[in-house]
Design a protein around this motif. Structure first.
Motif, short mmCIF file in Angstrom:
data_model
loop_
_atom_site.label_atom_id
_atom_site.label_comp_id
_atom_site.label_asym_id
_atom_site.label_seq_id
_atom_site.Cartn_x
_atom_site.Cartn_y
_atom_site.Cartn_z
N GLN A 1 0.83 -1.20 0.00
CA GLN A 1 0.00 0.00 0.00
C GLN A 1 0.87 1.26 0.00
OE1 GLN A 1 -3.47 -0.09 -0.25
NE2 GLN A 1 -3.01 -2.25 -0.62
N VAL A 2 0.22 2.40 -0.21
CA VAL A 2 0.92 3.68 -0.24
C VAL A 2 0.21 4.64 0.71
CG1 VAL A 2 -0.44 4.45 -2.23
CG2 VAL A 2 1.73 5.58 -1.71
N GLY A 3 0.99 5.46 1.38
CA GLY A 3 0.43 6.55 2.18
C GLY A 3 0.78 7.88 1.51
N VAL A 4 -0.16 8.83 1.55
CA VAL A 4 0.08 10.15 0.99
C VAL A 4 -0.20 11.16 2.10
CG1 VAL A 4 -0.45 11.79 -0.85
CG2 VAL A 4 -0.68 9.32 -1.27
N ILE A 5 0.84 11.83 2.55
CA ILE A 5 0.75 12.75 3.67
C ILE A 5 1.04 14.17 3.19
CG2 ILE A 5 1.47 13.18 6.04
CD1 ILE A 5 0.41 10.33 5.53
N HIS A 6 0.12 15.09 3.47
CA HIS A 6 0.31 16.49 3.12
C HIS A 6 0.93 17.20 4.33
CE1 HIS A 6 -1.52 20.69 2.18
NE2 HIS A 6 -0.30 20.57 1.68
#
Length: 346
Positions: free
Chosen positions: A338-343
């Motif tokens: 999976q991938v995490g996308v953090i702003h």
């Protein structure tokens, strides 16, 4: 493809038209992309280092039935540094290299007029990037034949001659005569490999040896380093008890790689504590940065992420949740694959 055996396994639906697990995965990916649409397209920050690709050198390896070797060794340093979160570009002699701190030249074997001009411009510029060359550097002229005075077209700037060629074979490996000695430590070569024996002259310094043979030299200003053996020959299956890539895959030993890029003042963009993730930084039109976290390990990753730049907030865009930030770091839990996308904003 209607007749190939791999056709059904590459399709998103089964032969009867019903959805497969691949169809559901693609649907989820599209949904995730839609959820970060306000941040797209992302901006890619400039890398501090680049890997040089020589199409003519690739061609010579192909004609010698070593195309696979060229590609493995071209990818060697990239494979090593990618999981350590150091971005790298790919450049050719036709581009401008001046913005980089370091350009690595794996098997830059064929030097034609374009390549010679690019290398001379870098070597003659005191503010230019550092160069690290390895393998068959400059051993072929632009027309494809062996150079009669390697490195081709650069001998007035690089006071080193190729004195001979040798190789590490299976007998050398069994006898322990397979160790590359450098200022950063000793690195066994775990599979057969050829190398150039170098003879430094003038102010050029010897910096690497196999036995009593010099296989690495460096210029007095430390802006040019030349290894007569491919650095990808130093990879091994385990480093400090941690699993890694097999040497045959063409990977540079992590300690050697980090030491070489560290000399050029290049460091990871992230400090990760816990399970391994691959972290990438991208710009966003919403301000701040997007941090993409990839879990390619066969387990759930629980990791603390500390960007090298100051941040005050971190929002998980796919999970739609704010993450606590303490001392410039935040923690994530990402399942395998999976991938995490953090702003992040500062």
């Amino acid at each position: 493809e209607y007749m190939t055996f791999e056709g059904p396994g590459l399709n998103l639906v089964a032969l009867d038209g019903e959805p497969t697990s691949r169809w559901h995965a693609v649907r989820e990916a599209i949904s995730q992309i839609d959820s970060i649409a306000d941040h797209l397209p992302p901006e890619i920050p400039p890398a501090e280092m680049a890997i040089g690709y020589s199409g003519l050198s690739h061609e010579v390896f192909f004609y010698n039935d070593r195309d696979h070797v060229f590609l493995q060794q071209l990818r060697g340093l990239y494979r090593t540094l990618w999981p350590h979160n150091i971005p790298q570009d790919i450049v050719t002699p036709h581009g401008d290299w001046s913005a980089y701190k370091l350009v690595y030249l794996p098997n830059f074997a064929v030097l034609d007029e374009v390549a010679i001009a690019r290398l001379r411009s870098v070597l003659e510029d005191p503010q230019g990037p550092r160069l690290i060359a390895d393998g068959y550097f400059g051993t072929f002229a632009g027309k494809g034949h062996w150079s009669f005075r390697p490195p081709e077209g650069l001998h007035s700037l690089i006071d080193t001659r190729v004195a001979d060629f040798d190789m590490i074979n299976e007998a050398d490996i069994r006898a322990g005569k397979n160790v590359l000695r450098t200022e950063f430590g000793e690195f066994p070569i775990s599979h057969p490999a050829s190398y150039s024996v170098l003879e430094p002259r003038g102010d050029m310094q010897a910096v690497a040896w196999i036995g009593d043979q010099v296989v690495g030299v460096r210029s007095p200003d430390a802006r040019f380093t030349w290894f007569g053996i491919s650095l990808a020959a130093t990879g091994r299956t385990s480093v400090s008890g941690q699993p890694g890539y097999a040497a045959s895959a063409g990977v540079v030993h992590p300690e050697l790689a980090s030491s070489l890029v560290g000399q050029a003042d290049i460091h990871p963009w992230f400090d990760l504590e816990g399970d391994r993730l691959v972290a990438l930084r991208r710009g966003t039109r919403q301000g701040g940065s997007l941090v993409f976290l990839l879990n390619v390990e066969p387990q759930t990753a629980r990791t603390q992420v500390r960007p090298s730049w100051p941040i005050q907030t971190a929002r998980d865009l796919l999970g739609a949740a704010d993450l606590p930030v303490q001392d410039g770091a935040f923690s994530v839990e990402i399942p395998f694959g999976q991938v995490g996308v953090i702003h992040c904003t500062g």
